[in-house]
Scaffold this motif. Structure first.
Motif, PDB file in Angstrom:
ATOM      1  N   MET A  54       0.830  -1.200   0.000  1.00  0.00           N
ATOM      2  CA  MET A  54       0.000   0.000   0.000  1.00  0.00           C
ATOM      3  C   MET A  54       0.865   1.251   0.000  1.00  0.00           C
ATOM      4  N   THR A  55       1.975   1.211   0.735  1.00  0.00           N
ATOM      5  CA  THR A  55       2.881   2.350   0.763  1.00  0.00           C
ATOM      6  C   THR A  55       3.470   2.609  -0.611  1.00  0.00           C
ATOM      7  N   CYS A  56       3.826   1.506  -1.305  1.00  0.00           N
ATOM      8  CA  CYS A  56       4.383   1.636  -2.652  1.00  0.00           C
ATOM      9  C   CYS A  56       3.364   2.224  -3.611  1.00  0.00           C
ATOM     10  N   MET A  57       2.100   1.766  -3.486  1.00  0.00           N
ATOM     11  CA  MET A  57       1.043   2.273  -4.351  1.00  0.00           C
ATOM     12  C   MET A  57       0.793   3.752  -4.089  1.00  0.00           C
ATOM     13  N   MET A  58       0.785   4.148  -2.817  1.00  0.00           N
ATOM     14  CA  MET A  58       0.574   5.548  -2.481  1.00  0.00           C
ATOM     15  C   MET A  58       1.718   6.398  -2.999  1.00  0.00           C
ATOM     16  N   SER A  59       2.947   5.859  -2.916  1.00  0.00           N
ATOM     17  CA  SER A  59       4.110   6.582  -3.407  1.00  0.00           C
ATOM     18  C   SER A  59       4.028   6.763  -4.907  1.00  0.00           C
ATOM     19  N   ALA A  60       3.607   5.696  -5.609  1.00  0.00           N
ATOM     20  CA  ALA A  60       3.482   5.772  -7.062  1.00  0.00           C
ATOM     21  C   ALA A  60       2.432   6.772  -7.469  1.00  0.00           C
ATOM     22  N   ASN A  61       1.292   6.758  -6.742  1.00  0.00           N
ATOM     23  CA  ASN A  61       0.224   7.705  -7.059  1.00  0.00           C
ATOM     24  C   ASN A  61       0.660   9.137  -6.783  1.00  0.00           C
ATOM     25  N   ALA A  62       1.455   9.306  -5.706  1.00  0.00           N
ATOM     26  CA  ALA A  62       1.912  10.646  -5.369  1.00  0.00           C
ATOM     27  C   ALA A  62       2.838  11.197  -6.443  1.00  0.00           C
ATOM     28  N   SER A  63       3.600  10.311  -7.112  1.00  0.00           N
ATOM     29  CA  SER A  63       4.552  10.760  -8.119  1.00  0.00           C
ATOM     30  C   SER A  63       3.881  11.021  -9.455  1.00  0.00           C
ATOM     31  N   ALA A  64       2.657  10.549  -9.625  1.00  0.00           N
ATOM     32  CA  ALA A  64       1.942  10.782 -10.872  1.00  0.00           C
ATOM     33  C   ALA A  64       1.617  12.264 -10.998  1.00  0.00           C
ATOM     34  N   GLN A  65       1.899  12.835 -12.167  1.00  0.00           N
ATOM     35  CA  GLN A  65       1.724  14.265 -12.350  1.00  0.00           C
ATOM     36  C   GLN A  65       1.086  14.554 -13.709  1.00  0.00           C
ATOM     37  N   ARG A  66       0.721  15.817 -13.881  1.00  0.00           N
ATOM     38  CA  ARG A  66       0.190  16.271 -15.167  1.00  0.00           C
ATOM     39  C   ARG A  66       1.280  17.079 -15.867  1.00  0.00           C
ATOM     40  N   LEU A  67       1.691  16.595 -17.042  1.00  0.00           N
ATOM     41  CA  LEU A  67       2.768  17.213 -17.801  1.00  0.00           C
ATOM     42  C   LEU A  67       2.186  17.846 -19.062  1.00  0.00           C
ATOM     43  N   VAL A  68       2.489  19.130 -19.276  1.00  0.00           N
ATOM     44  CA  VAL A  68       1.966  19.874 -20.422  1.00  0.00           C
ATOM     45  C   VAL A  68       3.089  20.151 -21.410  1.00  0.00           C
ATOM     46  N   PRO A 127      -1.085  22.308 -14.626  1.00  0.00           N
ATOM     47  CA  PRO A 127       0.079  21.434 -14.823  1.00  0.00           C
ATOM     48  C   PRO A 127       0.976  21.362 -13.596  1.00  0.00           C
ATOM     49  N   ASP A 128       1.550  20.185 -13.385  1.00  0.00           N
ATOM     50  CA  ASP A 128       2.601  20.040 -12.378  1.00  0.00           C
ATOM     51  C   ASP A 128       3.957  20.388 -12.966  1.00  0.00           C
ATOM     52  N   ALA A 129       4.066  20.255 -14.298  1.00  0.00           N
ATOM     53  CA  ALA A 129       5.299  20.607 -14.999  1.00  0.00           C
ATOM     54  C   ALA A 129       4.954  20.915 -16.449  1.00  0.00           C
ATOM     55  N   VAL A 130       5.766  21.778 -17.048  1.00  0.00           N
ATOM     56  CA  VAL A 130       5.571  22.182 -18.447  1.00  0.00           C
ATOM     57  C   VAL A 130       6.877  21.972 -19.197  1.00  0.00           C
ATOM     58  N   LEU A 131       6.795  21.285 -20.340  1.00  0.00           N
ATOM     59  CA  LEU A 131       7.950  21.097 -21.215  1.00  0.00           C
ATOM     60  C   LEU A 131       7.929  22.164 -22.302  1.00  0.00           C
ATOM     61  N   THR A 158       4.402  27.335 -12.107  1.00  0.00           N
ATOM     62  CA  THR A 158       4.615  25.897 -12.076  1.00  0.00           C
ATOM     63  C   THR A 158       6.062  25.570 -12.426  1.00  0.00           C
ATOM     64  N   GLN A 159       6.408  24.311 -12.400  1.00  0.00           N
ATOM     65  CA  GLN A 159       7.749  23.888 -12.806  1.00  0.00           C
ATOM     66  C   GLN A 159       7.841  23.906 -14.322  1.00  0.00           C
ATOM     67  N   ILE A 160       8.890  24.521 -14.848  1.00  0.00           N
ATOM     68  CA  ILE A 160       9.114  24.512 -16.288  1.00  0.00           C
ATOM     69  C   ILE A 160      10.402  23.759 -16.583  1.00  0.00           C
ATOM     70  N   VAL A 161      10.376  22.953 -17.631  1.00  0.00           N
ATOM     71  CA  VAL A 161      11.530  22.121 -17.986  1.00  0.00           C
ATOM     72  C   VAL A 161      11.848  22.360 -19.463  1.00  0.00           C
ATOM     73  N   ARG A 162      13.049  22.812 -19.713  1.00  0.00           N
ATOM     74  CA  ARG A 162      13.459  23.140 -21.087  1.00  0.00           C
ATOM     75  C   ARG A 162      14.068  21.924 -21.770  1.00  0.00           C
ATOM     76  N   VAL A 163      13.629  21.671 -23.004  1.00  0.00           N
ATOM     77  CA  VAL A 163      14.230  20.650 -23.861  1.00  0.00           C
ATOM     78  C   VAL A 163      15.063  21.389 -24.900  1.00  0.00           C
ATOM     79  N   ASP A 164      16.370  21.415 -24.715  1.00  0.00           N
ATOM     80  CA  ASP A 164      17.245  22.200 -25.590  1.00  0.00           C
ATOM     81  C   ASP A 164      17.277  21.630 -27.006  1.00  0.00           C
ATOM     82  N   GLU A 165      17.313  22.539 -27.985  1.00  0.00           N
ATOM     83  CA  GLU A 165      17.493  22.156 -29.382  1.00  0.00           C
ATOM     84  C   GLU A 165      18.969  21.808 -29.571  1.00  0.00           C
TER      85      GLU A 165
END
Length: 242
Positions: free
Chosen positions: A10-24, A62-66, A83-90
């Motif tokens: 159950m702890t593992c499942m809760m941890s996995a669910n907690a790490s699930a995020q919405r990425l834009v 969003p929890d994070a934006v690419l 929110t958190q922004i994450v750059r994907v360099d060209e």
């Protein structure tokens, strides 16, 4: 013992669910790429759903934006406050692309997922090792990729011999008389429209038509040429197709 095991699960499942995020995504090139490595528990919002409108992006919570190197700077700055922004360099080289993947993976805490995807992409690109023809890439408005470009470095890294007009730049403009003096076995037409356009004028030139007819010609569609890093395996396979 069973109760302890249940608590652990159950702890593992809760941890996995907690790490699930919405990425834009703010880049169409990311829309088909991200779902290839993003965990199923995550929610992905492609750029087509919000059109890079700030209010629509924020409404998605969003929890994070690419975002990419050339994303509107004002939009990126506004999102950075929310929110958190994450750059994907060209990238300008294959090694830079690998470093960019590692950086994105670390920022999202998805190092393993992106590493697995990168290894799979590399395996799909082994076809270039058996390709024996010299290649020249030309684009609209008489441009060609130079030796310092991502596409040329990526192809060479995977065993393809690429002819360039200038080894020291990423993008070079070639005069028609200069082009017809070059002797590649295969010409890659990168990003040309199928219909007539002013940017494509030289394809119909009386001096160029015989030159092209003496060579193997491959067309790279615009949707592929616009996303060479995320679709490097598709680009390589198109260049080396029989």
């Amino acid at each position: 013992m069973l109760r302890t095991l249940g608590v652990i699960l159950m702890t593992c499942m809760m941890s996995a669910n907690a790490s699930a995020q919405r990425l834009v995504s703010l880049n169409p090139c990311f829309d088909a790429w991200v779902p290839q490595w993003l965990p199923a528990a995550w929610e992905f919002v492609p750029s087509t759903t919000h059109g890079n409108r700030l209010e629509r992006i924020l409404a998605a919570q969003p929890d994070a934006v690419l975002y990419g190197t050339y994303t509107n700077a004002r939009l990126v700055a506004a999102l950075d406050e929310a929110t958190q922004i994450v750059r994907v360099d060209e990238p300008n080289s294959w090694s830079q692309w690998q470093q960019s993947l590692a950086t994105v993976g670390a920022a999202l805490q998805l190092e393993r997922e992106l590493s697995v995807w990168a290894i799979a992409q590399e395996q799909r690109m082994s076809v270039g090792k058996d390709f024996q023809h010299d290649v020249l890439i030309i684009m609209p408005n008489q441009y060609s990729w130079g030796g310092s470009s991502f596409i040329v470095d990526m192809l060479r890294h995977h065993g393809v011999s690429v002819v360039v007009a200038d080894e020291d730049v990423a993008l070079v403009q070639i005069r028609l008389e200069q082009l017809i003096q070059m002797q590649p076995e295969r010409v890659v037409l990168d990003g040309f429209a199928s219909d007539y356009a002013r940017a494509n004028d030289w394809l119909w030139h009386n001096a160029l038509q015989p030159w092209l007819q003496q060579r193997q010609v491959v067309q790279i569609p615009t949707e592929l040429s616009g996303c060479p890093a995320q679709r490097a395996d598709d680009y390589l396979n198109k260049v080396t197709q029989s």
